[in-house]
Scaffold this active site. Structure first.
Site, PDB file in Angstrom:
ATOM      1  N   ARG A  68       0.815  -1.226   0.000  1.00  0.00           N
ATOM      2  CA  ARG A  68       0.000   0.000   0.000  1.00  0.00           C
ATOM      3  C   ARG A  68       0.841   1.266   0.000  1.00  0.00           C
ATOM      4  O   ARG A  68       0.347   2.343  -0.270  1.00  0.00           O
ATOM      5  CB  ARG A  68      -0.961  -0.003   1.190  1.00  0.00           C
ATOM      6  CG  ARG A  68      -0.283   0.119   2.527  1.00  0.00           C
ATOM      7  CD  ARG A  68      -1.244   0.131   3.682  1.00  0.00           C
ATOM      8  NE  ARG A  68      -0.502   0.264   4.929  1.00  0.00           N
ATOM      9  CZ  ARG A  68      -1.023   0.092   6.133  1.00  0.00           C
ATOM     10  NH1 ARG A  68      -2.289  -0.203   6.256  1.00  0.00           N
ATOM     11  NH2 ARG A  68      -0.278   0.234   7.211  1.00  0.00           N
TER      12      ARG A  68
ATOM     13  N   HIS B 233       5.256   1.626   0.301  1.00  0.00           N
ATOM     14  CA  HIS B 233       6.603   1.625  -0.312  1.00  0.00           C
ATOM     15  C   HIS B 233       7.111   0.204  -0.442  1.00  0.00           C
ATOM     16  O   HIS B 233       7.054  -0.553   0.518  1.00  0.00           O
ATOM     17  CB  HIS B 233       7.647   2.326   0.584  1.00  0.00           C
ATOM     18  CG  HIS B 233       7.233   3.645   1.108  1.00  0.00           C
ATOM     19  ND1 HIS B 233       7.312   4.784   0.355  1.00  0.00           N
ATOM     20  CD2 HIS B 233       6.766   4.027   2.319  1.00  0.00           C
ATOM     21  CE1 HIS B 233       6.915   5.810   1.088  1.00  0.00           C
ATOM     22  NE2 HIS B 233       6.567   5.376   2.275  1.00  0.00           N
TER      23      HIS B 233
ATOM     24  N   GLY C   5       9.804  -2.435  -0.004  1.00  0.00           N
ATOM     25  CA  GLY C   5      10.869  -2.447   1.006  1.00  0.00           C
ATOM     26  C   GLY C   5      10.327  -2.245   2.407  1.00  0.00           C
ATOM     27  O   GLY C   5      11.011  -2.482   3.397  1.00  0.00           O
ATOM     28  N   GLY C   6       9.073  -1.780   2.496  1.00  0.00           N
ATOM     29  CA  GLY C   6       8.424  -1.636   3.799  1.00  0.00           C
ATOM     30  C   GLY C   6       9.101  -0.633   4.717  1.00  0.00           C
ATOM     31  O   GLY C   6       9.899   0.207   4.293  1.00  0.00           O
TER      32      GLY C   6
ATOM     33  N   GLY D  12      11.506   4.988  26.302  1.00  0.00           N
ATOM     34  CA  GLY D  12      11.755   3.617  25.846  1.00  0.00           C
ATOM     35  C   GLY D  12      13.210   3.419  25.473  1.00  0.00           C
ATOM     36  O   GLY D  12      13.776   4.235  24.745  1.00  0.00           O
TER      37      GLY D  12
ATOM     38  N   ALA E   2      15.913  -1.091  21.179  1.00  0.00           N
ATOM     39  CA  ALA E   2      16.840  -0.750  20.088  1.00  0.00           C
ATOM     40  C   ALA E   2      16.506   0.599  19.450  1.00  0.00           C
ATOM     41  O   ALA E   2      17.388   1.442  19.259  1.00  0.00           O
ATOM     42  CB  ALA E   2      16.832  -1.851  19.041  1.00  0.00           C
TER      43      ALA E   2
ATOM     44  N   VAL F  29       8.032   3.148  22.407  1.00  0.00           N
ATOM     45  CA  VAL F  29       7.535   2.251  23.456  1.00  0.00           C
ATOM     46  C   VAL F  29       6.950   0.959  22.889  1.00  0.00           C
ATOM     47  O   VAL F  29       5.955   0.451  23.376  1.00  0.00           O
ATOM     48  CB  VAL F  29       6.482   2.964  24.340  1.00  0.00           C
ATOM     49  CG1 VAL F  29       7.139   3.990  25.228  1.00  0.00           C
ATOM     50  CG2 VAL F  29       5.398   3.618  23.487  1.00  0.00           C
TER      51      VAL F  29
ATOM     52  N   HIS G 147      44.986 -12.452  13.369  1.00  0.00           N
ATOM     53  CA  HIS G 147      45.536 -11.381  14.209  1.00  0.00           C
ATOM     54  C   HIS G 147      46.101 -10.275  13.316  1.00  0.00           C
ATOM     55  O   HIS G 147      46.699 -10.572  12.304  1.00  0.00           O
ATOM     56  CB  HIS G 147      46.667 -11.955  15.075  1.00  0.00           C
ATOM     57  CG  HIS G 147      47.395 -10.911  15.872  1.00  0.00           C
ATOM     58  ND1 HIS G 147      46.874 -10.369  17.032  1.00  0.00           N
ATOM     59  CD2 HIS G 147      48.581 -10.297  15.666  1.00  0.00           C
ATOM     60  CE1 HIS G 147      47.732  -9.474  17.504  1.00  0.00           C
ATOM     61  NE2 HIS G 147      48.773  -9.410  16.698  1.00  0.00           N
TER      62      HIS G 147
END
Length: 464
Positions: A36, A38, A40-41, A180, A183, A269, A443
């Site tokens: 509806r 974009h 890629g959401g 909140g 992440a 939140v 290393h």
């Protein structure tokens, strides 16, 4: 007009939906995808990707301020917020365009519009050009989720923001409140704090980053406070009094309410599944607290109807959605599919310092009845970390004392979001402490700390 018929219809073109569509097409199914807004959401357009672009800008700005430590000169350091945002939007736009190309390449039919389940195997799509009906034996719901709006703390886009506002800020916050500390909250707090906003984070739980291992949360908190952030734990924002130029927050801690003034508030939140207006009730789909109830194969209990990604519940992560998309497409195509195990999915937070983890925390492993061996290694003991000028961080590993199975790994520090995958692969291959100890790590790299953390769990650490 006759209905267009497909083998598979996917509703939602985020990282779950578009991946399900591609995998279905690869396996020879005729596929339609309905979106509806974009391609890629949220992830590509308003989430994972543009936030990382912003955070990269703040990371470079932070490094510029430290130039003299590296023997470099940088005078009159500043930033242009509009240009920072413009770059972020450009990155998002480039990737969103790429999804359109992938749909074409894989011969997936794209329908831009709002989808409703019009009955079993039927999807009605409403677009600006009218309405049409699509049919398929198999339908995948991948409609995602949106930010939760708490009563009284609703965003207005001016002084109180959701993530979308924070990605395209109408002004640079001087005094910022972030509600909140998951992440999303911590990433925005980190971004704006680095750019100079006086930042306060309020968390209702007893610690920030509450899903992380307790030691990692504590370490991260100490680093954030060193950078000037104020952190309030076990605290609730009861109300926001809004004026044109400020917001007064009523913050409750220990039963006492105090008022604090800010010029900007970001609400982070949690999220709510996009389950409305899909026609789920009429089909008898079970919904629990805005999330569609599924089995481990993402089946809803209604024949031919699946739900993947955020709409199907935690963990709310793009990479979980993508893997579920692949699994469901393979299941529909008659292949042998493997369920996605939540405890094998890594979580990454791109604040400064970064945080990453996979598997059980130490507390969870003990709660599940495991006898554990725990190893730790600090960044300060690693040559590469010191050379990078990033000596603050730690890596923690949790093993089953009986079998040597890697139960969990938890990290905080530079580039840990890239390092965590080593342990993810280890868990997927059912590695033991012996395999990890016998692996030769190159290393000088940050990855050597992963080796040392394992050695430490068994009393064999070298550089500490």
């Amino acid at each position: 007009m006759a209905a267009k018929s497909f083998d598979l219809i996917v509703i939602g073109a985020g990282p779950g939906g578009y991946v399900a569509a591609i995998r279905g097409a690869q396996l020879g199914l005729s596929v339609a995808i309905v979106e509806r807004e974009h391609l890629g959401g949220i992830c590509l357009n308003w989430g994972c990707i543009p936030t990382k672009a912003l955070l990269r800008s703040s990371e470079v700005f932070h490094l510029m301020q430290r130039a003299s430590e590296f023997g470099l000169k940088a005078d009159n350091i500043g930033y242009d917020l509009e240009a920072v945002v413009k770059r972020s939007r450009k990155v998002a736009g480039q990737l969103s365009g790429g999804i359109g190309h992938l749909m074409k390449k894989n011969k997936v039919s794209v329908f831009m519009g709002a989808a409703t389940l019009a009955g079993k195997g039927k999807v009605s799509v409403k677009s600006k050009d009218g309405e049409e009906t699509l049919t398929a034996k198999n339908i995948v719901l991948a409609t995602g989720a949106r930010a939760r709006n708490l009563p009284g703390l609703e965003a207005d886009g001016k002084r109180v923001w959701m993530y979308k506002d924070a990605l395209q800020p109408p002004h640079m916050p001087k005094k910022l409140l972030v509600i909140g500390s998951g992440a999303i909250g911590i990433e925005f707090a980190s971004f704006y704090n680095t750019l100079g906003a006086d930042t306060t984070v309020v968390e209702v739980m007893d610690r920030i980053l509450p899903v992380e291992d307790e030691e990692i949360s504590k370490f991260a908190k100490k680093q954030f406070e060193k950078q000037g952030m104020k952190i309030m734990q076990k605290a609730v924002v009861n109300q926001l009094d809004r004026a044109d130029d400020k917001v007064t927050a009523h913050i409750e801690t220990g039963g006492k309410v105090t008022k604090h003034e800010f010029d900007t508030v970001i609400s982070a939140v949690g999220i709510v599944g996009n389950v409305e207006d899909l026609g789920l009730e009429d089909l008898g789909v079970k919904v629990d607290r805005t999330h569609v109830v599924t089995d481990e194969y993402c089946r809803t209990g209604v024949e031919g109807l699946y739900a993947i990604g955020d709409i199907a519940g935690a963990p709310w992560l793009a990479h979980k959605a993508s893997h579920e998309g692949v699994m469901v497409a393979e299941l529909i195509a008659g292949q042998h599919a493997h369920p996605v195990k939540p405890e094998s999915i890594a979580g990454c937070t791109y604040c400064h310092p970064q945080v990453a983890s996979v598997g059980y925390t130490e507390a969870k492993a003990k709660e599940l009845g495991f006898d554990v061996k725990v190893g730790r290694f600090p960044f300060i003991g690693n040559g590469k970390a010191i050379a990078l000028g990033e000596p603050e961080g730690m890596i923690k590993t949790v093993f089953d004392a009986k079998t040597g199975e890697l139960l969990g790994a938890h990290m905080v520090g530079a580039e840990v979001t890239e390092l965590i995958q080593g342990y993810v692969v280890g868990r997927q291959l059912e590695t033991t402490e012996e395999d990890l100890m016998n692996t030769v790590f190159p290393h000088p790299t940050l990855s050597e700390m992963m080796h040392e953390s394992v050695l430490d769990a068994y009393g064999r650490v070298i550089h500490m």
